[in-house]
Design a protein around this motif. Structure first.
Motif, short mmCIF file in Angstrom:
data_model
loop_
_atom_site.label_atom_id
_atom_site.label_comp_id
_atom_site.label_asym_id
_atom_site.label_seq_id
_atom_site.Cartn_x
_atom_site.Cartn_y
_atom_site.Cartn_z
N GLY A 1 1.12 6.42 -0.19
CA GLY A 1 0.08 5.43 0.07
C GLY A 1 -1.25 5.83 -0.55
N THR B 1 5.44 -1.17 -3.43
CA THR B 1 4.70 -1.96 -2.44
C THR B 1 3.29 -1.42 -2.26
OG1 THR B 1 6.79 -2.34 -1.29
CG2 THR B 1 4.78 -2.86 -0.10
N GLY B 2 3.16 -0.09 -2.20
CA GLY B 2 1.84 0.50 -2.01
C GLY B 2 0.87 0.15 -3.11
N VAL C 1 -0.11 -3.57 -2.92
CA VAL C 1 -1.10 -3.79 -1.86
C VAL C 1 -2.48 -3.37 -2.33
CG1 VAL C 1 -1.84 -3.01 0.42
CG2 VAL C 1 0.55 -3.62 0.04
N PRO D 1 -0.97 -6.60 2.72
CA PRO D 1 0.04 -5.61 3.13
C PRO D 1 1.29 -6.22 3.74
CG PRO D 1 -1.93 -5.48 4.51
CD PRO D 1 -2.27 -6.34 3.35
N THR E 1 5.09 -6.07 2.20
CA THR E 1 6.11 -5.48 3.06
C THR E 1 7.29 -6.44 3.21
OG1 THR E 1 4.44 -4.23 4.28
CG2 THR E 1 6.57 -4.54 5.35
N ALA F 1 2.03 0.77 3.06
CA ALA F 1 1.14 -0.37 2.79
C ALA F 1 -0.15 -0.26 3.60
CB ALA F 1 1.87 -1.67 3.10
N SER G 1 -2.32 2.54 2.08
CA SER G 1 -2.89 2.10 0.80
C SER G 1 -4.00 1.08 1.02
CB SER G 1 -1.78 1.50 -0.07
OG SER G 1 -2.29 0.99 -1.27
N SER G 2 -3.75 0.09 1.88
CA SER G 2 -4.74 -0.95 2.12
C SER G 2 -6.01 -0.38 2.73
CB SER G 2 -4.14 -2.02 3.05
OG SER G 2 -5.09 -3.00 3.38
#
Length: 605
Positions: free
Chosen positions: A258, A391-392, A395, A401, A405, A425, A428-429
């Motif tokens: 992340g 995904t990370g 995002v 996120p 996901t 996620a 990272s967000s």
């Protein structure tokens, strides 16, 4: 012809739906959901149309077969194909010049439309964006089609809503329906499409928007499945047999991925604007920049065609179980990031949605390959790491996120993996929000000077101007009028304040009636005080409002001046008085609009 349509331009009269249908949609949430279904189906058709055209361009321009993806080919047949992005850049400039000749102003994207314009979008401008995106992607520029998908889908929904004269909040929801149908159709992912609309296009989730958004996304997916040949569907699904072990080592890997994804996302976003700044600083003519950018992309494509277009074919290869060498992964990761930055920075049209998925998958594979070299016992499954980092990074760049996901869930059908994806996620967000503060879309708004952080509706604040709030029936008096005469014309209780002007009719200040009727003025006796001109007792001489100020700016001016009312003047040069606005009325209207916005956020009817 009905009375309500007589005052409309001819083109808009025919755009209106029958009054009976308009009344049904405005009265019932059920009919708004039906309209959302129509918007989703329109978006699905438009997505299919754009997908087939760009695939046809790839086949014609690069000599691939209908079953191939451009980014999946191992090499370009001849070196002449490296000039295709350059030709695309020149064609893009030609299309742009034609558009600017007949249209003024910049096209508005769905986020900006919902934040500032109550969901109103131009379909002509959106079609222009879609054509630009298809040219960019079709000629091999390293950009995705998703920005074009959402633009044209949301715009079609906006026009549909305007035909039914939807209320501001309902029109914003319908714009979200168009975007949801577009993303759902593009990825065959109805959940991701719906939450894309909630998180990025509308800016919130409410019960009132659930039915139209959800149905629109489903209708978009079903429409695309019915129209798009199987060979052209976006297929990224992976068969993950293993589950995610959420032990101590796995949690550390999720958090590290992340953080790495967040850092990489910030670097990529700044890289795009950095390339754009370099082009501007180089003084290269704007019409030549896309051609030069295309030439650079063509040169990179001779090293590996994986960097061309959005990367649908390449990501399918990357998400396989095998783990390439670290050097090969890093090589492709860097080249793709550079190609995306050059494409957008030089003037090609598109987005980073799919590029962020592709780069994230490479990042996850690179992370695993690095750990295999230094600490094999800590290395995660390469395929799982690819999906999680994919995904990370998405995002970090795109935002949303929950959208990303759920996209991972619909891609893999693996719920335990989705739990790990959600963890990455969130990290990272949160990291991007605290260190950078923007997604790619809102970062571009920031560079343009727009105060937009999300699609939450702040447009009402800009629409509610001083001109709309002020009183127009303002009586003025000359500032040379003696206090005694002022007392006769304005006895106590007649009014609270009067605006004074000079001999040329320019604003001088405000006279408080209570001040004029006080027994003494500045220590003078009653006789001498009454003989003084009212100019000696004026207040707020340098404080006034302008008609184009919005309600927030007006409220701030009242706070700064500590005044209960201010005059409205037509400009700093002429200073003619055109109205009067009180703080009480301003705050009452501000509170009413905030309460209305709160009810919309809460889904109250």
């Amino acid at each position: 012809m009905s009375t309500e349509a007589q005052g409309l331009p001819i083109i808009d009269r025919f755009a209106l739906a029958p009054s009976t249908l308009r009344a049904l949609v405005r009265r019932s949430e059920v009919w708004l959901a039906v309209l959302g279904c129509v918007a989703g189906m329109c978006a699905g058709v438009l997505v299919v149309w754009m997908s087939l055209i760009t695939q046809w361009l790839h086949e014609v321009l690069f000599g691939i077969s209908s079953s191939q993806r451009l980014s999946a080919v191992d090499s370009l047949p001849t070196s002449w194909f490296m000039f295709m992005p350059t030709l695309g850049g020149l064609l893009l400039v030609a299309v742009t010049s034609v558009h600017r000749r007949y249209r003024t102003g910049s096209p508005v994207d769905p986020i900006e439309a919902n934040a500032l314009r109550g969901g109103k979008m131009s379909f002509v401008d959106s079609a222009y964006i879609a054509v630009q995106t298809m040219i960019s992607n079709g000629f091999g520029a390293s950009v995705g089609l998703e920005a074009g998908y959402t633009q044209i889908g949301a715009s079609a929904a906006s026009k549909l809503g305007e035909a039914f004269r939807l209320r501001r909040n309902d029109l914003r929801i319908l714009v979200g329906c168009g975007a949801a149908g577009a993303i759902g159709a593009a990825f065959n992912a109805p959940l991701a499409g719906a939450f894309y609309a909630f998180e990025l296009i509308i800016g919130t989730y409410t019960l009132a928007s659930l039915a139209p958004i959800g149905l629109a996304s489903i209708c978009g997916v079903v429409t695309a499945q019915l129209l798009l040949p199987p060979g052209h569907m976006v297929e990224m699904a992976t068969s993950l047999a293993s589950s995610v072990d959420l032990g101590r080592t796995a949690i550390v890997n999720l958090v590290v991925l992340g953080l790495i994804s967040a850092g990489a996302g910030i670097v990529i976003m700044r890289g795009v604007t950095g390339v754009e700044s370099l082009f501007k600083a180089s003084r290269i003519p704007s019409w030549l920049r896309p051609a030069l950018g295309g030439l650079a992309i063509g040169g990179l494509a001779m090293l590996t065609p994986r960097i061309l277009a959005s990367g649908h074919g390449a990501i399918t290869i990357i998400l396989q179980d095998n783990l390439p060498e670290l050097q090969a992964i890093l090589f492709l990761l860097v080249l793709k990031a550079i190609a995306a930055a050059i494409s957008l920075g030089s003037g090609f049209r598109g987005g980073l949605f799919f590029a962020s998925l592709f780069l994230g998958a490479l990042l996850g594979k690179a992370y695993t390959a690095l750990l295999v070299l230094i600490a094999p016992e800590l290395a995660p499954d390469p395929q799982i790491a690819a999906v999680i980092a994919m995904t990370g990074l998405a995002v970090a760049i795109v935002g949303g996120p929950l959208t990303m996901t759920l996209l991972a869930l619909e891609m893999t059908n693996n719920l335990p993996l989705t739990i790990g994806v959600l963890c990455t996620a969130v990290v990272s967000s949160l990291t991007v929000r605290r260190t950078f503060g923007y997604s790619f879309a809102t970062w571009r708004f920031h560079l343009r000077g727009e105060a937009i952080r999300s699609a939450l509706d702040i447009g009402w604040m800009f629409d509610l101007t001083v001109r709309r709030l002020m009183r127009h029936d303002v009586r003025t008096v000359p500032d040379s009028m003696p206090v005694a005469q002022f007392r006769q014309e304005f006895p106590l209780g007649s009014t609270q304040r009067v605006v004074a002007v000079d001999g040329e009719g320019r604003y001088s200040g405000i006279v408080l009636v209570a001040d004029a009727h006080s027994e003494t003025l500045a220590g003078a006796d009653e006789a001498s005080a009454a003989a003084k001109p009212i100019a000696s007792i004026l207040r707020y001489k340098d404080a006034a409002l302008l008609p184009w100020m919005n309600i927030k700016e007006a409220a701030q001016r009242f706070d700064e001046t500590e005044s209960e009312a201010l005059a409205v003047i037509d400009g700093n040069t002429t200073r003619k008085v055109v109205g009067l606005l009180t703080e009480a009325h301003t705050l009452r209207r501000y509170t009413e609009e905030l309460e209305k916005a709160r009810r919309n956020l809460a889904g109250d009817t």
